[in-house]
Design a protein around this motif. Structure first.
Motif: not given
Length: 419
Positions: A299-308
């Motif tokens: 439900x939250x909009x987050x910046x794409x965590x590139x290293x996950x």
């Protein structure tokens, strides 16, 4: 969490240091773990809200509706632990018929997965939620009481209870996936920790190894038996699952638009899904011409965590990335060898696609619950590993999962091997 009760441990106290492996837990450990698993299930169900209409928003072939899942968990534990099922052999195989009636009239018709296929579970008329909750509480209390009176601590005697425990733990992953798809937050205290992929590759000279797990080593699933020797040729494999950063390079290179990277089945899936990027991803403009990739997470909009690690991708997307990168998916044998022979092999953040069709091992015999494996052989793809929400005691390098090639709601990612 109004309307949902949490269960105390009424029958056993204290915890043993040897309970780190759920497959070999004694009955005291099983009792503790059953209570913990049910509390987790109830906490997840509470996150859907108290109105049953909130539980029916997303018909899916991959997962069952939450209210049906709770009833099925109760029915499953009751059948194997309380109803004294006996084996009836026939020309088409064996059936296990319960000797005792169910605690809830109609439960066999409502919650037996063999009678209600995934397509119809979202439409079947079930009892009120309060009735299902009471049935689940009643069956669990009786299962715990049965454990206290159990005089045989053999693997055979404990198998139904361990199977029931694993069933509930695995079903929690489906509930979490539905919360993600509906954009609902996780219950408090269950937030996932970031997992960083450390890039690199590992080389193996190959050789002989033993796959699977035999009976007599605690709980083993029928698709892991019989344990067998096999030869694995030399291979090179990623030390960690493919990350968002690595998958993003494929996306930005037009990977979803180039049919050269996709199988015929993958192209058909992509057209049917109208997919042009990984599920839950979006590209957003942030001031002027700056564009950043985002994703939806509970439900939250987050910046794409590139290293996950990338997840919620289908087998078709994983195969397309591998073709684009000049790599391939690992076989089941390669994955298990890497997971058991190198301590720097990073796994446990996401379940992982393999390049192997889900097939029985040589000498396979169905277990007492043949629904774990038989319906999926030759149809589904083999999935290995564990996900971030899998409790440590339930993680095993020999565990064999399976999923439809187009499945992308679950917590499945992938890694690659050199061609």
């Amino acid at each position: 969490m109004a309307g949902f009760f949490m269960l105390p441990d009424l029958y056993f106290t204290g915890a043993g240091d040897s309970w780190h492996d759920a497959r070999t837990m004694p009955r005291q450990g099983i009792a503790h773990a059953l209570v913990d698993a049910r509390n987790r299930t109830l906490s997840l169900l509470a996150a859907f809200g108290m109105h049953e209409r909130n539980w029916r928003l997303m018909p899916s072939h991959e997962f069952s509706p939450p209210h049906w899942t709770l009833g099925n968990l109760a029915w499953y534990g009751e059948k194997w632990c309380l109803r004294d099922p006996s084996e009836i052999r026939g020309p088409a195989g064996s059936l296990w018929e319960p000797a005792a009636p169910t605690l809830l009239d109609g439960a066999d018709a409502w919650f037996d997965a063999d009678r209600i296929p995934p397509d119809t579970r979202w439409e079947v008329t079930l009892p009120e939620l309060a009735v299902i909750k009471a049935y689940a509480a009643n069956t669990l209390e009786r299962i715990l009481a049965q454990l206290t009176n159990l005089h045989d601590d053999s693997d055979e005697a404990l198998e139904p209870f361990r199977m029931t425990l694993f069933r509930e733990v695995l079903e929690a992953e489906g509930l979490i996936a539905i919360l993600q798809a509906l954009g609902r937050p996780l219950p408090g205290g269950m937030a996932r920790a970031p997992w960083r992929c450390e890039p690199g590759t590992l080389s193996f000279t190959g050789g002989r190894m033993t796959l699977g797990r035999d009976a007599g080593q605690g709980l083993s699933f029928d698709n892991e038996r019989p344990a067998q020797r096999t030869y694995v040729p030399p291979f090179e494999i990623d030390a960690a699952p493919v990350s968002h950063r690595q998958f993003l390079a494929f996306v930005e290179d037009g990977g979803y638009d180039n049919p050269a990277w996709w199988s015929a089945a993958g192209q058909q899936w992509m057209m049917f899904q109208e997919r042009s990027v990984a599920r839950y991803w979006s590209r957003q403009r942030e001031g002027g011409r700056t564009v950043r990739w985002h994703m939806q997470r509970f439900g939250s909009d987050i910046v794409l965590p590139l290293d996950e690690p990338v997840c919620h991708v289908s087998l078709f997307e994983a195969e397309a990335w591998c073709r684009w990168a000049g790599r391939r998916l690992p076989t089941e044998d390669e994955w298990e060898m890497a997971a058991t022979r190198n301590g720097t092999f990073q796994w446990g953040s996401v379940r992982e696609w393999t390049g192997s069709v889900f097939e029985p091992y040589d000498g396979f015999l169905p277990g007492r619950d043949d629904t774990w494996s038989l319906p999926y052989f030759g149809v589904y793809q083999a999935v290995r590993g564990a996900a971030w929400m899998t409790p440590p005691a339930f993680r095993s390098a020999c565990f064999r999962g399976a999923a439809e090639p187009g499945a992308d709601l679950g917590w499945i990612g992938f890694r690659s091997c050199a061609v």
